[in-house]
Design an enzyme around this catalytic site. Sequence first.
Site: not given
Length: 212
Positions: A99-102, A140, A168, A170
């Site tokens: 995931c691009e956030h975490h 996603q 996910h 995260c």
Amino acid sequence: MNAFARPLTRLKPSEAERQTEAISEEDVEAAIRTILLWIGEDPERDGLKETPSRLMRAFQEYFSGYRQDPALILTKTFEETDGYDEMVVLRRILFQSHCEHHFAPIIGHAWIAYIPKHRVVGISKLARLVEAYAKRLQIQERMTAQIANTIEAVLKPQGVGVVIKATHHCMTARGIKKEGADLVTSRMLGCFRDNALTRQEFLSMVHQDHHK
Ligand SMILES: [Zn+2]
């Protein structure tokens, strides 16, 4: 050599690619060492000595999709299909993304279906297409759309459908800690969007797989 060098198909590097090429593997290892210090670790202790180079190589693998040109993967097609115009479905393609956030793992399966007009592609190419987008920082929803859009743009089929179901980390390992929750996303184009029966035929296959 920088593992993230641009794909060979494009000769002119973009600004981001020029910056990427200027970063050495040693720079990346130094950055990882900084993070180890920052969390309170001793990067020189035995167990961690090799960690910066191991993690750098792991990142080369996790993010190898940036070196792939997804459209190019699909350009080798078979045109002698004897007028085959039924649905082609590749089921349960396992993928691992981040995931691009975490940077947390997104692990799941993709189902891809299309109805060809003139051109079909080898099934291994569809799996490679998923890899090319999975091995990047992702969300996603975007990954689902990218896969469907690339198939539509390159193969120009009568329609394409993509469903992705994934867990996910995260969500399961941090934050709200909802274990076992799947995120389901889909993108339907052409006859998969316009024709309810076509869409239903595809979705029932996805549904069957999911309950095996
Ligand atoms: Zn996340």
